[in-house]
Design an enzyme around this catalytic site. Structure first.
Site, PDB file in Angstrom:
ATOM      1  N   ASP A 105      31.082  39.578  39.994  1.00 51.12           N
ATOM      2  CA  ASP A 105      31.135  39.716  38.535  1.00 51.12           C
ATOM      3  C   ASP A 105      32.581  39.807  38.070  1.00 51.12           C
ATOM      4  O   ASP A 105      32.956  39.236  37.035  1.00 51.12           O
ATOM      5  CB  ASP A 105      30.361  40.962  38.108  1.00 51.12           C
ATOM      6  N   HIS A 106      33.398  40.499  38.839  1.00 50.74           N
ATOM      7  CA  HIS A 106      34.810  40.653  38.479  1.00 50.74           C
ATOM      8  C   HIS A 106      35.618  39.398  38.761  1.00 50.74           C
ATOM      9  O   HIS A 106      36.804  39.339  38.459  1.00 50.74           O
ATOM     10  CB  HIS A 106      35.402  41.852  39.215  1.00 50.74           C
ATOM     11  N   ASP A 107      34.965  38.391  39.314  1.00 52.19           N
ATOM     12  CA  ASP A 107      35.588  37.078  39.521  1.00 52.19           C
ATOM     13  C   ASP A 107      35.341  36.161  38.338  1.00 52.19           C
ATOM     14  O   ASP A 107      36.109  35.221  38.110  1.00 52.19           O
ATOM     15  CB  ASP A 107      35.014  36.445  40.792  1.00 52.19           C
TER      16      ASP A 107
END
Length: 731
Positions: free
Chosen positions: A214-216
């Site tokens: 998700d943080h990508d």
């Protein structure tokens, strides 16, 4: 005729008699598949007409070996139209049916040599380091699409699949006629203290990797000193308003949005994705050049890392990484650290293989490989574990017409499923799956990356692979629902309330409208969403109308699709997003690498990367599942002497004086390392028993309830399968 020929003839005969499904056309850009409510409810009911072996799907007879016998068992059952499975697991692909396809899955497994354990393969096998692609992707995502260079780039707007639903049709938050987000949280999401594990054996890596990926791909920043949209707290809330003032709120700033939007009903407000939409290692390398440069040593293509192999800390004690959220919890920080190590390991290999390469060339080559590994793990391990095996279409190559941008429905609702899966503590395990230090509460793990200086990352990663996550549903543990980032009044927050309120801030359409936008039939009642009668009643008491449910709530309330851990709408949104991210990425690893290089990338698992860069050993092949099982039999010695005396002496010559017979109905108990009974079962007509509800590794005992006799056992990894734990009853 040879046995193999006989087997092939039988298979072909049965295949020709079966109803072959027509090849479905490839879906373009967005999944627009609909099902009738009746069929959806049948899936949700999970009638389990035929059994599926969750521990090893192709091991039909559950003897620990995948062989032609397993395929033959399926074909024989089909030929006899056998409804009684007799202990066989004939639904290999877990689609609720038994067909020649199940036998074919077994044969494919055998042909691949798939019965070998990952730890049986030699560790010194030569591997190929993929060459640097002819063109490298930009850090900020620009230039990926040659027709629209900003498509999927950092700083572009989120797209919408369903129409925006603002209170004024333009920008005012929606949900004005719904209960407070905190009230909904209190009614629906108070986690039971007895909640443990999940029905498909998903490990803690399902939320660790989910947050990592998700943080990508998405980040919606909050406005600084801008608009607020505080969450009203019900009077007398036991955590946030215990004195009953009725004046308490939980503060929330509205999201950053594109200032050119929100001007009219024809141009509603659109939020901004601060990072690239592509799976391109943004969390490792950053989404802007300044961040990327700050992470590099500019020597040998390496990233900056401490002598202890940890990410460096900034002046505030937070880790320096590609994403600003890398310190949110230590499991996330551990996997961020893991991929920084993997980059440097690759950089050292590349440099050693060709000393003439520049720092930039080494860096870009290692970066391309790491990105490919992240992509492969996401699509070959993570998504099948979450969505089921057939939720994502096969890759047909890059399509410049596909928009890879992140959908608001995905980032603000659907991909926030992980909040319901977190355990309320984090533990530390050694290679035997045993605790090496005291556990900590999840609240202690928030923004505490310096703890890794004491623990390292090995014991955390081993724990994540060796402990089940919670069920994907509306229940959320107290550390997230009442104590996120601190106690109430001192930084405390409710993540459930935030998810609901953020959806209203973004003007997300309601659950039913979103279903229609994704090509699904609208639900007509709360019973169409969930078969849980109690939950139906709670939803109705809060919303009244099935057409007015907050999207995040509706998605988490859904009955799960068979073979998946999410519901129908949830699966459609996530599948649509990940298909577009892949198909619209010109630098997708399957579009860049080929041959042996591609094969090795596709075969690289998260377990491989952990074991390459830590001292962790003996992980299960797929660390996204924690499925252990133990089994045995209970027998009783029966004296044969009486019957032997009635036979002739010649026929008795080879008979023993006693024989073991299976004992049905014997009660056995499973005990944890503190002596607590965590499960019980009784033997079947063959005297067999099985325990398979291990939520984490460790030491256990099997006990005969009547006599108290015990057997000790160790579950050391998430694929432990212990057989032959037998008892003999002495009369």
């Amino acid at each position: 005729m040879k046995p193999a020929d006989t087997f092939r003839t039988l298979f072909n005969s049965l295949w020709s008699k079966s109803n072959r499904a027509a090849k479905r056309p490839r879906r373009r850009h967005r999944r627009l598949r609909s099902e009738t409510l009746e069929s959806r409810q049948l899936l949700a009911a999970d009638l389990n007409l035929f059994q599926h072996n969750f521990f090893d799907s192709e091991d039909v007879n559950d003897d620990g070996i995948v062989s032609p016998v397993d395929a033959l068992a399926i074909l024989n059952a089909i030929q006899r139209n056998q409804s009684d499975e007799g202990g066989m697991f004939t639904d290999v692909n877990n689609d609720g049916r038994r067909s020649p396809i199940d036998a074919l899955r077994v044969l494919n497994r055998i042909n691949r040599g798939g019965d070998k354990d990952r730890n049986d393969s030699p560790t010194d096998t030569e591997t190929t380091v993929p060459d640097l692609p002819d063109e490298v992707r930009s850090i900020d995502g620009t230039g990926n699409n040659l027709e629209d260079e900003n498509l999927g780039a950092a700083g572009t707007t989120l797209l919408r699949v369903a129409d925006a639903d603002y209170a004024d049709g333009i920008s005012e938050p929606g949900g004005e006629d719904r209960p407070s987000a905190r009230e909904i949280s209190n009614v629906l999401s108070d986690a039971s203290v007895d909640s443990e594990g999940n029905d498909r054996g998903l490990s803690a890596f399902i939320y660790v990797w989910g947050q990592f990926i998700d943080h990508d791909i998405d980040l919606s920043l909050s406005q600084e000193d801008g608009e607020t949209f505080d969450i009203a707290v019900p009077a007398g809330d036991p955590y946030f308003d215990p004195s009953g003032t009725g004046d308490v709120t939980i503060g929330l700033s509205r999201s950053v949005y594109d200032l050119t939007t929100g001007t009219s009903v024809d141009n509603p407000r659109e939020q901004v994705n601060a990072i690239t939409a592509y799976i391109d290692g943004s969390q490792v390398y950053g989404s802007d050049q300044e961040t990327a440069d700050g992470l590099r040593s500019f020597e040998g293509g390496r990233l900056v890392i401490t002598d202890d192999g940890l990410l460096p800390l900034d002046e505030s004690g937070m880790v320096i990484a590609g994403d600003i959220r890398a310190s949110e919890n230590i499991s996330l920080t551990a996997i961020q650290t893991l991929f920084a190590r993997e980059h440097n390991r690759l950089a050292d290999e590349i440099s050693a293989a060709d000393p003439d390469l520049t720092d930039e060339e080494i860096y870009q080559q290692a970066r391309a490989i790491v990105i490919a590994e992240i992509q492969s793990i996401t699509y070959n391990e993570f998504l099948p574990a979450l969505l089921g095996n057939n939720a994502i279409d096969s890759y047909d190559g890059y399509d410049a017409s596909v928009n890879p941008s992140i959908a608001n429905e995905f980032s603000t609702a659907a991909f926030r499923f992980g909040h319901s899966t977190l355990n309320d503590d984090i533990e530390f395990f050694d290679n035997d799956g045993l605790e090496v230090r005291d556990e900590i509460s999840l609240t202690e793990a928030f923004f505490n990356p310096s703890l890794l200086e004491e623990t390292g990352i090995d014991s955390i990663l081993k724990y994540d692979a060796s402990s089940q996550s919670m069920q994907i549903d509306l229940e959320v543990v107290d550390s997230l629902r009442n104590f996120l980032f601190g106690p109430p009044g001192a930084g405390g927050f409710d993540l459930v309330s935030l998810n609901i309120q953020r959806g209203r801030d973004h003007g997300l359409a309601d659950y039913n409208s979103t279903r229609v936008a994704y090509g699904l039939d609208p639900v007509e009642s709360f019973a169409d969403i969930t078969s849980d009668v109690e939950l139906q009643g709670k939803l109705e008491s809060l919303y009244g109308d099935v057409n007015n449910i907050d999207l995040w709530v509706g998605l988490l309330a859904e009955d799960h699709v068979r073979g998946a851990s999410v519901g129908e709408t949830h699966q459609a949104i996530i599948s649509d997003q990940f298909e577009r991210i892949r198909d619209g990425d010109r630098f997708w690893y399957e579009n860049v690498f080929e041959g042996r290089e591609l094969k090795e990338l596709q075969q690289t698992t998260l377990a491989d990367i952990i074991e390459r860069n830590t001292n962790v050993e003996g992980l299960q092949e797929n660390v996204f599942f924690m499925n252990a099982t133990v089994s045995g039999t209970v027998t009783q010695a029966v004296d044969n002497s009486a019957s032997n005396r009635s036979r002739s002496s010649s026929s008795n010559r080879n008979n023993n004086s006693s024989r073991d017979v299976a004992v049905e109905g014997v009660e056995l108990e499973l005990l944890d390392d503190e002596g607590n009974v965590i499960d019980s079962t009784t033997t079947d007509r063959k005297g067999s028993y099985r325990f398979s509800n291990f939520v984490h590794t460790g030491e256990y005992q099997i006990r005969l309830a009547e006599t108290g006799e015990t057997l000790d056992l160790l579950v050391s990894n998430g694929a432990t399968r212990l057989r032959g734990l037998d008892f003999e009853i002495v009369v």
